[in-house]
Design a protein around this motif. Sequence first.
Motif, PDB file in Angstrom:
ATOM      1  N   GLU A  38       0.829  -1.207   0.000  1.00  0.00           N
ATOM      2  CA  GLU A  38       0.000   0.000   0.000  1.00  0.00           C
ATOM      3  C   GLU A  38       0.863   1.257   0.000  1.00  0.00           C
ATOM      4  N   ALA A  39       1.988   1.204   0.714  1.00  0.00           N
ATOM      5  CA  ALA A  39       2.899   2.357   0.703  1.00  0.00           C
ATOM      6  C   ALA A  39       3.424   2.605  -0.705  1.00  0.00           C
ATOM      7  N   ALA A  40       3.718   1.520  -1.428  1.00  0.00           N
ATOM      8  CA  ALA A  40       4.195   1.656  -2.806  1.00  0.00           C
ATOM      9  C   ALA A  40       3.095   2.208  -3.709  1.00  0.00           C
ATOM     10  N   ARG A  41       1.856   1.719  -3.507  1.00  0.00           N
ATOM     11  CA  ARG A  41       0.736   2.226  -4.316  1.00  0.00           C
ATOM     12  C   ARG A  41       0.471   3.701  -4.015  1.00  0.00           C
ATOM     13  N   ARG A  42       0.570   4.046  -2.750  1.00  0.00           N
ATOM     14  CA  ARG A  42       0.347   5.448  -2.368  1.00  0.00           C
ATOM     15  C   ARG A  42       1.417   6.350  -2.986  1.00  0.00           C
ATOM     16  N   MET A  43       2.663   5.879  -3.006  1.00  0.00           N
ATOM     17  CA  MET A  43       3.737   6.652  -3.628  1.00  0.00           C
ATOM     18  C   MET A  43       3.499   6.799  -5.128  1.00  0.00           C
ATOM     19  N   SER A  44       3.026   5.717  -5.767  1.00  0.00           N
ATOM     20  CA  SER A  44       2.732   5.760  -7.198  1.00  0.00           C
ATOM     21  C   SER A  44       1.596   6.741  -7.484  1.00  0.00           C
ATOM     22  N   CYS A  45       0.587   6.762  -6.604  1.00  0.00           N
ATOM     23  CA  CYS A  45      -0.527   7.709  -6.747  1.00  0.00           C
ATOM     24  C   CYS A  45      -0.010   9.140  -6.643  1.00  0.00           C
ATOM     25  N   SER A  46       0.858   9.380  -5.669  1.00  0.00           N
ATOM     26  CA  SER A  46       1.448  10.712  -5.509  1.00  0.00           C
ATOM     27  C   SER A  46       2.240  11.118  -6.746  1.00  0.00           C
ATOM     28  N   ASN A  47       2.957  10.162  -7.332  1.00  0.00           N
ATOM     29  CA  ASN A  47       3.737  10.456  -8.536  1.00  0.00           C
ATOM     30  C   ASN A  47       2.828  10.797  -9.717  1.00  0.00           C
ATOM     31  N   ASN A  48       1.685  10.087  -9.832  1.00  0.00           N
ATOM     32  CA  ASN A  48       0.713  10.430 -10.879  1.00  0.00           C
ATOM     33  C   ASN A  48       0.253  11.869 -10.733  1.00  0.00           C
ATOM     34  N   PHE A  49      -0.043  12.247  -9.487  1.00  0.00           N
ATOM     35  CA  PHE A  49      -0.519  13.596  -9.231  1.00  0.00           C
ATOM     36  C   PHE A  49       0.555  14.637  -9.568  1.00  0.00           C
ATOM     37  N   LYS A  50       1.796  14.314  -9.245  1.00  0.00           N
ATOM     38  CA  LYS A  50       2.883  15.247  -9.573  1.00  0.00           C
ATOM     39  C   LYS A  50       3.004  15.428 -11.080  1.00  0.00           C
ATOM     40  N   GLN A  51       2.800  14.331 -11.818  1.00  0.00           N
ATOM     41  CA  GLN A  51       2.863  14.420 -13.274  1.00  0.00           C
ATOM     42  C   GLN A  51       1.724  15.291 -13.812  1.00  0.00           C
ATOM     43  N   ILE A  52       0.535  15.150 -13.204  1.00  0.00           N
ATOM     44  CA  ILE A  52      -0.596  15.979 -13.620  1.00  0.00           C
ATOM     45  C   ILE A  52      -0.341  17.440 -13.256  1.00  0.00           C
ATOM     46  N   GLY A  53       0.240  17.671 -12.072  1.00  0.00           N
ATOM     47  CA  GLY A  53       0.575  19.039 -11.675  1.00  0.00           C
ATOM     48  C   GLY A  53       1.546  19.689 -12.639  1.00  0.00           C
ATOM     49  N   LEU A  54       2.533  18.919 -13.080  1.00  0.00           N
ATOM     50  CA  LEU A  54       3.482  19.423 -14.072  1.00  0.00           C
ATOM     51  C   LEU A  54       2.762  19.739 -15.381  1.00  0.00           C
ATOM     52  N   ALA A  55       1.776  18.898 -15.738  1.00  0.00           N
ATOM     53  CA  ALA A  55       0.997  19.132 -16.959  1.00  0.00           C
ATOM     54  C   ALA A  55       0.207  20.442 -16.858  1.00  0.00           C
ATOM     55  N   VAL A  56      -0.378  20.712 -15.685  1.00  0.00           N
ATOM     56  CA  VAL A  56      -1.117  21.962 -15.482  1.00  0.00           C
ATOM     57  C   VAL A  56      -0.197  23.165 -15.687  1.00  0.00           C
ATOM     58  N   HIS A  57       1.021  23.077 -15.146  1.00  0.00           N
ATOM     59  CA  HIS A  57       1.953  24.198 -15.278  1.00  0.00           C
ATOM     60  C   HIS A  57       2.450  24.344 -16.714  1.00  0.00           C
ATOM     61  N   ASN A  58       2.682  23.225 -17.386  1.00  0.00           N
ATOM     62  CA  ASN A  58       3.105  23.305 -18.787  1.00  0.00           C
ATOM     63  C   ASN A  58       1.980  23.868 -19.662  1.00  0.00           C
ATOM     64  N   TYR A  59       0.725  23.481 -19.352  1.00  0.00           N
ATOM     65  CA  TYR A  59      -0.419  24.052 -20.072  1.00  0.00           C
ATOM     66  C   TYR A  59      -0.453  25.563 -19.878  1.00  0.00           C
TER      67      TYR A  59
END
Length: 415
Positions: A38-59
């Motif tokens: 679950e810790a690994a899944r939670r970290m992966s979820c956080s990484n997805n969100f960071k990628q989306i956050g980067l997408a918002v800033h690039n947009y």
Amino acid sequence: MVRKQKRLGFTLVELLVVIAIIGVLVGLLLPAVQAAREAARRMSCSNNFKQIGLAVHNYHSAFKLIPPYMTGTIDNGGNPRTAPTANNLLSLSHLPGLTPFFEQQAIWEQISNPWQTSGGGIIQAFGPYPDLSLSDQANIGGYDPWMTNIPTLRCPSDPGQGLPSQGRTNYAASLGDSFLRSDGSFYDRQGNVAKNKGIERVDWLTAARSAQRGFFVPRIKGMAFRDVLDGLSNTICMGEIITDLGDNDIRSQAAGDSAGPASRRSGANMLNGGHVKCKALIDPERPQFWNFSLVSGTVKSLAGAENGRGGKWAMAHGLYTTFQTIFPPNSEICLSRDRSGSGLLPAASRHQGGCHVLMGDGAVKFITDSIDAGRSQDPSARVVGNGTPNGAESPFGLWGALGTRASREVIEEEL
């Protein structure tokens, strides 16, 4: 004198003792393994969100705008579900425009170009109405982009897969601390100020501008980082939601009063006992789930099997792709009128004790269910914008303050 030969091996008692010890060790180890997974899944979820956050800033770097919510092609007077008149009625969520910025260029190419249906008809660029039923999808041969599950939009801890939900998402836009006019109805589906008997409803637009205080505002044009006066690091951009598993979870299936005294647009029946009626449907023996047989009449499930939380990533209905900072994470959903209506839409996750949020500056924070939500249980505090002075402090404590973009509520301590 003959010596007895010593027999080699274990006695039955010794064998049973060893098996018992192994069983105890396995019992101790399994929770640790599950926790590590679950810790690994939670970290992966956080990484997805960071990628989306980067997408918002690039947009924003590319267009000098926050990705619009409730956008797309306008109503052309034809059938929005079939070629050649199909359009999306200005109902795209914040996510389709972000696809080329989080490595989904192939999907963006399909969305941004005309598409030929199985019957030979042409649907214009940006696709048909995203809230198609499965039967509507079958009629046009399936519009693949809306049916696609994009890994970046999915939390690994959420087990939801496949039909009747279509393209699922776990990452929803923050609309702030109010549900008033959150369906974008102050503009019509041609992008003009809504009219009633030929007269522009400027009062609806004014109410929406006062109430919709979050990072995203439905159908309002030209929103940019400059409008986030509280600062990007103090304002939630997006938050986690769970997708529906068909199990009547109070966080993924919506209850509400289909004959409420107000339209779905204002959500005002939340003040007139609507939420009390919703709470009456929570199963006392299983408080994480609805029991729709507890109350008869119009108070019932408003979503249905095909329309659960997070079930259509491209559609800008609140149930699918938004949340508010009113109730704390993992609270119950309560809608006004129907699945397309306004209502109380909390954040939620399959992680233990809270959910992730993406801040405007791209940071990902974990918010616990116990966060200070101020007067969230007070019905008189739930329609921010209905007489609330512009820029007023959120009545929903720290949680509400994190959701507002321009109320001068700066968070000084570390979350």
